[in-house]
Design a protein around this motif. Structure first.
Motif, PDB file in Angstrom:
ATOM      1  N   SER A 183       0.859  -1.176   0.000  1.00  0.00           N
ATOM      2  CA  SER A 183       0.000   0.000   0.000  1.00  0.00           C
ATOM      3  C   SER A 183       0.894   1.224   0.000  1.00  0.00           C
ATOM      4  O   SER A 183       1.682   1.432   0.933  1.00  0.00           O
ATOM      5  CB  SER A 183      -0.917   0.008   1.227  1.00  0.00           C
ATOM      6  N   VAL A 184       0.820   2.032  -1.065  1.00  0.00           N
ATOM      7  CA  VAL A 184       1.667   3.216  -1.181  1.00  0.00           C
ATOM      8  C   VAL A 184       0.883   4.374  -1.780  1.00  0.00           C
ATOM      9  O   VAL A 184      -0.136   4.179  -2.439  1.00  0.00           O
ATOM     10  CB  VAL A 184       2.916   2.962  -2.065  1.00  0.00           C
ATOM     11  N   SER A 190      -2.689   9.677  -5.457  1.00  0.00           N
ATOM     12  CA  SER A 190      -3.536   8.486  -5.520  1.00  0.00           C
ATOM     13  C   SER A 190      -2.991   7.410  -4.584  1.00  0.00           C
ATOM     14  O   SER A 190      -1.807   7.394  -4.251  1.00  0.00           O
ATOM     15  CB  SER A 190      -3.588   7.937  -6.950  1.00  0.00           C
ATOM     16  N   ARG A 191      -3.853   6.496  -4.208  1.00  0.00           N
ATOM     17  CA  ARG A 191      -3.443   5.409  -3.313  1.00  0.00           C
ATOM     18  C   ARG A 191      -3.459   4.096  -4.069  1.00  0.00           C
ATOM     19  O   ARG A 191      -4.470   3.728  -4.676  1.00  0.00           O
ATOM     20  CB  ARG A 191      -4.389   5.330  -2.111  1.00  0.00           C
ATOM     21  N   LEU A 192      -2.337   3.394  -4.052  1.00  0.00           N
ATOM     22  CA  LEU A 192      -2.211   2.105  -4.736  1.00  0.00           C
ATOM     23  C   LEU A 192      -2.143   0.979  -3.720  1.00  0.00           C
ATOM     24  O   LEU A 192      -1.391   1.047  -2.750  1.00  0.00           O
ATOM     25  CB  LEU A 192      -0.960   2.093  -5.611  1.00  0.00           C
ATOM     26  N   VAL A 204      -4.064  -5.143  -8.677  1.00  0.00           N
ATOM     27  CA  VAL A 204      -3.707  -3.771  -8.307  1.00  0.00           C
ATOM     28  C   VAL A 204      -4.986  -2.934  -8.271  1.00  0.00           C
ATOM     29  O   VAL A 204      -5.801  -3.010  -9.191  1.00  0.00           O
ATOM     30  CB  VAL A 204      -2.717  -3.143  -9.312  1.00  0.00           C
ATOM     31  N   SER A 205      -5.149  -2.168  -7.213  1.00  0.00           N
ATOM     32  CA  SER A 205      -6.282  -1.240  -7.104  1.00  0.00           C
ATOM     33  C   SER A 205      -5.727   0.147  -6.829  1.00  0.00           C
ATOM     34  O   SER A 205      -4.912   0.325  -5.916  1.00  0.00           O
ATOM     35  CB  SER A 205      -7.233  -1.651  -5.978  1.00  0.00           C
ATOM     36  N   ILE A 206      -6.169   1.123  -7.611  1.00  0.00           N
ATOM     37  CA  ILE A 206      -5.721   2.503  -7.433  1.00  0.00           C
ATOM     38  C   ILE A 206      -6.939   3.376  -7.210  1.00  0.00           C
ATOM     39  O   ILE A 206      -7.873   3.377  -8.012  1.00  0.00           O
ATOM     40  CB  ILE A 206      -4.933   3.006  -8.655  1.00  0.00           C
TER      41      ILE A 206
END
Length: 465
Positions: A183-184, A190-192, A204-206
């Protein structure tokens, strides 16, 4: 791990649970080998040029300078290839193909590779990748679509995520079979979240933040609140009420929290606590010149060094903060958060996942049970009631717009039960309208902070009917 090749790049749109293919054509995918070969060639030349510059005593390159140098090198490489093609009697690439290739190589060097074109689209809100060639997006207007592959194989997708992790955030984050979750925060805010090894294919979810510097006036323009709610919430922040923002997944809680924070005076010292930095209040020194953004840390490969959000909230209490803002409460940090709110850090804020404003108190109690303090339910109810002043709940209207649907004022506790009044209740369109008048104490505080009580008696000045 399966190295799956892209199979079906056709775009489809989902409407009320149905999938309807659209006629829009996706751009042809460029050969991944060609992009990777150019990326490696330019990266090698770029490194040599940067070292030569450093050896000559020049200042270190800025990211902008590095990108400009890469673009210059890439233009030279493509010109050499065009010259070689003409010499060999072959047709060179046309200018459009060269521009597309340049963009893809620069994305691979400095951006998110095949994901970068999606990140560059301001109308896309969420990106979900279920393997390299199964890519779904959700647009700001609620539409959903399947789009082109973002990598040539699942292995390339994993390498792309690792490259992003290596240069994103404030610390190195692993992504491998030993640490299959990542989680970055991306450079654009945006959050990945990525996961591998425990799924059939890497995923992968962004989650995009289209309003990184939102204000309450911005929410008014977006239709999330109306003029009366803008006045009410502005006064609530200035009156230093402790506020919990609630809602479902992707309800806009972070955006609303950011907008509420915009009403905080620049002179105040803020400490934010998040699992992965998203709020970005420290990125706007004019609005918030004194901000410390804290981010939780996972354990290292030896299982040591973990710092939880609960640890960070406790640390925030020692940092002379005027307000503590917790990005998301979802565990034992609820105890520390409530202590922060009830021990001199008035005006603190947090978000929590909940399906209604009334459910917030049950969620907070459930999280408190998980804490090391093991408070009995009666004590938990008293703690929450003494800490939280207002709950602001978000829902979606039938046309997909996110709105403030409910606001509750906490007035006390009866044993384990938190007693609250619903000041604003959702109508048939889900928009919150005045329902029960605030308590005398709250109204006095709001009025002193600039709120005009006449708003509560003028329904024609609220949402359009």
């Amino acid at each position: 791990m399966n190295a799956s090749q892209p199979t079906n790049p056709r775009r489809s749109t989902w409407v009320q649970g149905k999938t309807t293919p659209t006629t829009a054509k996706l751009p042809p995918a460029l050969p991944s080998d060609e992009i990777n070969a150019l990326r490696e060639r330019v990266a090698e030349q770029l490194t040599r040029r940067a070292r030569a510059s450093e050896a000559a005593g020049e200042p270190p390159w800025t990211p902008e300078r590095r990108r400009q140098e890469a673009q210059s090198l890439l233009a030279g490489v493509l010109q050499d290839e065009a010259t070689a093609a003409i010499t060999a009697g072959r047709a060179p690439r046309d200018p459009h193909a060269d521009r597309t290739l340049t963009a893809r190589v620069l994305d691979a060097l400095f951006g998110m590779g095949g994901l970068q074109p999606l990140l560059d689209d301001p109308t896309i809100e969420n990106i979900n990748v279920n393997g390299c060639d199964v890519v779904h997006v959700r647009y700001a207007d609620g539409r959903r679509a399947r789009v082109a592959p973002v990598a040539a194989s699942d292995g390339e997708l994993v390498e792309m995520v690792r490259a992003v992790a290596a240069r994103a955030g404030v610390e190195e984050r692993r992504f491998d079979r030993g640490a299959p979750q990542l989680s970055v925060q991306l450079p654009d805010g945006s959050r990945l979240f990525a996961i591998m090894a425990v799924t059939a294919r890497p995923s992968v979810s962004i989650r995009r933040h289209r309003h990184p510097t939102a204000t309450l006036r911005d929410l008014l323009r977006l239709g999330t609140i109306d003029p009366g709610l803008e006045a009410f919430l502005t006064a609530a922040v200035r009156a230093r009420r402790n506020i919990v923002v609630s809602g479902g997944m992707a309800a806009g809680k972070t955006t609303v929290l950011r907008a509420l924070a915009s009403a905080i005076a620049p002179s105040e010292r803020l400490v934010t606590v998040e699992d992965a930095i998203e709020l970005g209040l420290d990125a706007d020194p004019r609005a918030h010149p004194d901000v410390v953004a804290l981010q939780a840390r996972e354990a290292n490969i030896e299982g040591e060094g973990q710092i939880t959000t609960a640890d960070l909230v406790r640390s925030a209490l020692r940092m002379s903060a005027d307000r503590v803002i917790v990005g998301e409460v979802r565990g034992s940090e609820v105890i520390s958060m409530c202590l922060a709110m009830s021990q001199g850090n008035d005006g603190s804020m947090a978000t929590v996942h909940a399906s209604s404003s009334a459910q917030v108190f049950l969620k907070l109690a459930a999280y408190a049970v998980q804490a090391a303090e093991r408070l009995p339910l009666d004590a938990t109810g008293l703690l929450v009631a003494s800490a939280v002043h207002l709950v602001v709940h978000l829902e979606s209207t039938p046309d997909g717009r996110r709105v403030v649907a409910s606001i509750r004022e906490v007035v006390g506790a009866d044993g384990a039960q938190v007693i609250s009044n619903e000041l604003f209740r959702p109508g048939g369109d889900k928009r919150g309208r005045p329902h029960v008048p605030p308590s005398e104490d709250l109204l006095t505080a709001l009025t002193a902070a600039g709120f005009d009580p006449q708003w509560l008696h003028s329904p024609e000045r609220w949402w359009p009917r």
